[in-house]
Write an enzyme that holds these catalytic residues in place. Structure first.
Site, PDB file in Angstrom:
ATOM      1  N   LYS A   8       0.831  -1.214   0.000  1.00 60.32           N
ATOM      2  CA  LYS A   8       0.000   0.000   0.000  1.00 60.32           C
ATOM      3  C   LYS A   8       0.867   1.266   0.000  1.00 60.32           C
ATOM      4  O   LYS A   8       0.659   2.173  -0.798  1.00 60.32           O
ATOM      5  CB  LYS A   8      -0.923   0.025   1.242  1.00 60.32           C
ATOM      6  CG  LYS A   8      -1.815  -1.193   1.378  1.00 60.32           C
ATOM      7  CD  LYS A   8      -2.691  -1.130   2.613  1.00 60.32           C
ATOM      8  CE  LYS A   8      -1.945  -1.169   3.915  1.00 60.32           C
ATOM      9  NZ  LYS A   8      -1.261  -2.450   4.234  1.00 60.32           N
ATOM     10  N   ARG A  64      -9.566   0.404   8.841  1.00 60.45           N
ATOM     11  CA  ARG A  64      -9.060  -0.922   9.165  1.00 60.45           C
ATOM     12  C   ARG A  64     -10.054  -1.740   9.980  1.00 60.45           C
ATOM     13  O   ARG A  64      -9.765  -2.871  10.338  1.00 60.45           O
ATOM     14  CB  ARG A  64      -7.827  -0.721  10.014  1.00 60.45           C
ATOM     15  CG  ARG A  64      -6.572  -1.287   9.428  1.00 60.45           C
ATOM     16  CD  ARG A  64      -5.493  -0.973  10.450  1.00 60.45           C
ATOM     17  NE  ARG A  64      -4.301  -1.676  10.224  1.00 60.45           N
ATOM     18  CZ  ARG A  64      -3.279  -1.163   9.536  1.00 60.45           C
ATOM     19  NH1 ARG A  64      -3.358   0.004   8.996  1.00 60.45           N
ATOM     20  NH2 ARG A  64      -2.191  -1.868   9.406  1.00 60.45           N
ATOM     21  N   ARG A  84      11.760  -5.617   4.596  1.00 58.88           N
ATOM     22  CA  ARG A  84      11.558  -4.175   4.368  1.00 58.88           C
ATOM     23  C   ARG A  84      12.557  -3.332   5.167  1.00 58.88           C
ATOM     24  O   ARG A  84      12.837  -3.611   6.327  1.00 58.88           O
ATOM     25  CB  ARG A  84      10.140  -3.769   4.780  1.00 58.88           C
ATOM     26  CG  ARG A  84       9.950  -2.237   4.753  1.00 58.88           C
ATOM     27  CD  ARG A  84       8.529  -1.807   4.884  1.00 58.88           C
ATOM     28  NE  ARG A  84       7.836  -2.421   5.991  1.00 58.88           N
ATOM     29  CZ  ARG A  84       6.525  -2.413   6.126  1.00 58.88           C
ATOM     30  NH1 ARG A  84       5.776  -1.835   5.211  1.00 58.88           N
ATOM     31  NH2 ARG A  84       5.951  -3.001   7.151  1.00 58.88           N
ATOM     32  N   ARG A 133      11.551  -1.339  10.799  1.00 55.90           N
ATOM     33  CA  ARG A 133      10.490  -0.992  11.744  1.00 55.90           C
ATOM     34  C   ARG A 133      10.447  -1.995  12.900  1.00 55.90           C
ATOM     35  O   ARG A 133      10.695  -3.181  12.696  1.00 55.90           O
ATOM     36  CB  ARG A 133       9.134  -1.000  11.010  1.00 55.90           C
ATOM     37  CG  ARG A 133       8.754   0.363  10.479  1.00 55.90           C
ATOM     38  CD  ARG A 133       7.572   0.351   9.556  1.00 55.90           C
ATOM     39  NE  ARG A 133       6.394  -0.365  10.026  1.00 55.90           N
ATOM     40  CZ  ARG A 133       5.263  -0.455   9.330  1.00 55.90           C
ATOM     41  NH1 ARG A 133       5.168   0.135   8.139  1.00 55.90           N
ATOM     42  NH2 ARG A 133       4.245  -1.126   9.794  1.00 55.90           N
ATOM     43  N   ARG A 151      -0.044  -9.460  13.216  1.00 57.99           N
ATOM     44  CA  ARG A 151      -0.696  -8.448  12.372  1.00 57.99           C
ATOM     45  C   ARG A 151      -1.600  -9.110  11.330  1.00 57.99           C
ATOM     46  O   ARG A 151      -2.670  -8.594  11.000  1.00 57.99           O
ATOM     47  CB  ARG A 151       0.363  -7.568  11.696  1.00 57.99           C
ATOM     48  CG  ARG A 151       0.934  -6.531  12.652  1.00 57.99           C
ATOM     49  CD  ARG A 151       2.285  -6.019  12.223  1.00 57.99           C
ATOM     50  NE  ARG A 151       2.266  -5.211  11.021  1.00 57.99           N
ATOM     51  CZ  ARG A 151       3.357  -4.884  10.327  1.00 57.99           C
ATOM     52  NH1 ARG A 151       4.539  -5.296  10.731  1.00 57.99           N
ATOM     53  NH2 ARG A 151       3.267  -4.142   9.252  1.00 57.99           N
TER      54      ARG A 151
HETATM   55  P1  AP5 Z   1       4.895  -1.593   1.732  1.00 59.80           P
HETATM   56  O1  AP5 Z   1       4.535  -0.779   0.554  1.00 59.80           O
HETATM   57  O2  AP5 Z   1       5.689  -0.954   2.813  1.00 59.80           O
HETATM   58  O3  AP5 Z   1       3.590  -2.340   2.309  1.00 59.80           O
HETATM   59  P2  AP5 Z   1       2.338  -1.783   3.134  1.00 59.80           P
HETATM   60  O4  AP5 Z   1       1.132  -2.445   2.591  1.00 59.80           O
HETATM   61  O5  AP5 Z   1       2.367  -0.292   3.173  1.00 59.80           O
HETATM   62  O6  AP5 Z   1       2.715  -2.416   4.536  1.00 59.80           O
HETATM   63  P3  AP5 Z   1       2.628  -1.883   6.023  1.00 59.80           P
HETATM   64  O7  AP5 Z   1       3.356  -2.916   6.858  1.00 59.80           O
HETATM   65  O8  AP5 Z   1       3.112  -0.474   6.144  1.00 59.80           O
HETATM   66  O9  AP5 Z   1       1.156  -1.997   6.314  1.00 59.80           O
HETATM   67  P4  AP5 Z   1       0.509  -2.123   7.644  1.00 59.80           P
HETATM   68  O10 AP5 Z   1      -0.870  -1.954   7.236  1.00 59.80           O
HETATM   69  O11 AP5 Z   1       0.790  -3.302   8.461  1.00 59.80           O
HETATM   70  O12 AP5 Z   1       1.240  -0.970   8.517  1.00 59.80           O
HETATM   71  P5  AP5 Z   1       0.785   0.451   8.976  1.00 59.80           P
HETATM   72  O13 AP5 Z   1       1.948   1.337   9.009  1.00 59.80           O
HETATM   73  O14 AP5 Z   1      -0.436   0.887   8.250  1.00 59.80           O
HETATM   74  O15 AP5 Z   1       5.692  -2.882   1.175  1.00 59.80           O
HETATM   75  C1  AP5 Z   1       6.199  -3.863   2.065  1.00 59.80           C
HETATM   76  C2  AP5 Z   1       7.571  -4.367   1.536  1.00 59.80           C
HETATM   77  O16 AP5 Z   1       7.364  -5.067   0.308  1.00 59.80           O
HETATM   78  C3  AP5 Z   1       8.581  -3.233   1.211  1.00 59.80           C
HETATM   79  O17 AP5 Z   1       9.864  -3.678   1.564  1.00 59.80           O
HETATM   80  C4  AP5 Z   1       8.460  -3.041  -0.314  1.00 59.80           C
HETATM   81  O18 AP5 Z   1       9.675  -2.598  -0.881  1.00 59.80           O
HETATM   82  C5  AP5 Z   1       8.103  -4.465  -0.760  1.00 59.80           C
HETATM   83  N1  AP5 Z   1       7.217  -4.472  -1.920  1.00 59.80           N
HETATM   84  C6  AP5 Z   1       6.119  -3.692  -2.134  1.00 59.80           C
HETATM   85  N2  AP5 Z   1       5.528  -4.025  -3.304  1.00 59.80           N
HETATM   86  C7  AP5 Z   1       6.281  -5.054  -3.828  1.00 59.80           C
HETATM   87  C8  AP5 Z   1       6.178  -5.843  -5.023  1.00 59.80           C
HETATM   88  N3  AP5 Z   1       5.194  -5.631  -5.906  1.00 59.80           N
HETATM   89  N4  AP5 Z   1       7.099  -6.805  -5.242  1.00 59.80           N
HETATM   90  C9  AP5 Z   1       8.102  -7.031  -4.334  1.00 59.80           C
HETATM   91  N5  AP5 Z   1       8.254  -6.316  -3.196  1.00 59.80           N
HETATM   92  C10 AP5 Z   1       7.345  -5.347  -2.942  1.00 59.80           C
HETATM   93  O19 AP5 Z   1       0.303   0.140  10.464  1.00 59.80           O
HETATM   94  C11 AP5 Z   1       1.212  -0.183  11.492  1.00 59.80           C
HETATM   95  C12 AP5 Z   1       0.447  -0.281  12.810  1.00 59.80           C
HETATM   96  O20 AP5 Z   1      -0.136   0.995  13.122  1.00 59.80           O
HETATM   97  C13 AP5 Z   1      -0.711  -1.266  12.859  1.00 59.80           C
HETATM   98  O21 AP5 Z   1      -0.291  -2.578  13.150  1.00 59.80           O
HETATM   99  C14 AP5 Z   1      -1.582  -0.657  13.974  1.00 59.80           C
HETATM  100  O22 AP5 Z   1      -1.066  -0.961  15.241  1.00 59.80           O
HETATM  101  C15 AP5 Z   1      -1.421   0.845  13.728  1.00 59.80           C
HETATM  102  N6  AP5 Z   1      -2.454   1.399  12.828  1.00 59.80           N
HETATM  103  C16 AP5 Z   1      -2.240   1.946  11.603  1.00 59.80           C
HETATM  104  N7  AP5 Z   1      -3.399   2.314  11.038  1.00 59.80           N
HETATM  105  C17 AP5 Z   1      -4.369   1.989  11.928  1.00 59.80           C
HETATM  106  C18 AP5 Z   1      -5.778   2.094  11.889  1.00 59.80           C
HETATM  107  N8  AP5 Z   1      -6.436   2.603  10.824  1.00 59.80           N
HETATM  108  N9  AP5 Z   1      -6.470   1.646  12.970  1.00 59.80           N
HETATM  109  C19 AP5 Z   1      -5.838   1.136  14.049  1.00 59.80           C
HETATM  110  N10 AP5 Z   1      -4.502   0.991  14.123  1.00 59.80           N
HETATM  111  C20 AP5 Z   1      -3.767   1.412  13.072  1.00 59.80           C
END
Ligand code: AP5
Length: 209
Positions: free
Chosen positions: A13, A88, A127, A155, A166
């Site tokens: 994402k 979410r 990552r 991270r 997760r």
């Molecule tokens: P990346 O693009 O970083 O993936 P992402 O989907 O953004 O992953 P996140 O881990 O950031 O999502 P998340 O939803 O768990 O975390 P968030 O920060 O929102 O890609 C991942 C890796 O793959 C990278 O290394 C990239 O280079 C590689 N890659 C990408 N595309 C590729 C491809 N096509 N081919 C090969 N490699 C590829 O949330 C973190 C925490 O915050 C949550 O656990 C929760 O505690 C809290 N939080 C956040 N939002 C909320 C909410 N709305 N409600 C409650 N708690 C929340």
């Protein structure tokens, strides 16, 4: 262009949101990034969120809804926005509809990135994020040209144990959000296992349809 980028942790994402912000000049609103900023600044909200995030659990709906409502009122969201990591839970999706209604706006499309659990684990554990630019890399799939120059960090929640938690939280609390949007005929699925550039192209095709 008011869109939601939807998918499991590590589905890509953030990576895709960054490409779309460049192309359409609309902001990426990542609740994960907003919360990590609060943690870095050691605000009371950040300290509360840290414990939950480090364990792979969700932060409360009220806190996150409030953060998003405030962010959506900023001037750069006027032309549109890309939500990444929000909503979410179904309660967040309902709250978002109410917030947008107040501004006479609505979500137009929900882009769902499909990626298998095995791929997710490999992506998240590999990552790395640049401390300097915030750019997202992968040690195998998308490494930086100069690792030292980028000053990479991992991270805290990007270890295998927390990823499993997760994914469990995603399947239980977040996957139902897709059903919520399917009922509104807003969901467009994209094969998230393809190469980065191919996925960006697929998303642009959907957005410009
Ligand atoms: P990346 O693009 O970083 O993936 P992402 O989907 O953004 O992953 P996140 O881990 O950031 O999502 P998340 O939803 O768990 O975390 P968030 O920060 O929102 O890609 C991942 C890796 O793959 C990278 O290394 C990239 O280079 C590689 N890659 C990408 N595309 C590729 C491809 N096509 N081919 C090969 N490699 C590829 O949330 C973190 C925490 O915050 C949550 O656990 C929760 O505690 C809290 N939080 C956040 N939002 C909320 C909410 N709305 N409600 C409650 N708690 C929340």
């Amino acid at each position: 262009m008011n869109i939601v980028l939807f998918g499991a942790p590590g589905a890509g994402k953030g990576t895709q949101a960054k490409e779309l912000t460049k192309k359409y000049e609309i902001p990426q609103i990542s609740t994960g990034d907003i919360l990590r900023e609060a943690i870095a600044k050691k605000t009371p909200l950040g300290l509360e969120a840290k414990k939950l995030m480090d364990g792979g659990n969700l932060v409360s709906d009220d806190i996150v809804n409030g953060l998003v409502e405030a962010r959506l009122q900023e001037a750069d969201c006027e032309k549109g926005f890309i939500l990444d990591g929000f909503p979410r839970t179904v309660a967040q999706a309902e709250a978002l509809d109410k917030i947008l209604e107040k501004f006479n706006k609505k979500i137009e499309k929900v882009i769902a990135l499909d990626v298998s659990d095995d791929e997710i684990i490999e992506r998240i554990t590999g990552r790395r994020v640049s401390k300097k630019t915030g750019k997202i890399y992968h040690i195998k799939y998308n490494p930086p040209v100069d690792e030292k120059e980028e000053d990479l960090e991992q991270r805290v929640d990007d270890n295998k144990e927390t990823v499993m938690k997760r994914l469990e939280v995603y399947n239980k609390q977040t996957a139902p959000v897709l059903e919520y949007y399917k009922k509104q005929n807003k969901v467009y699925s994209v094969d998230g296992a393809k190469k980065l550039e191919e996925i960006t192209k697929d998303i642009i095709d959907i957005l410009e349809k």
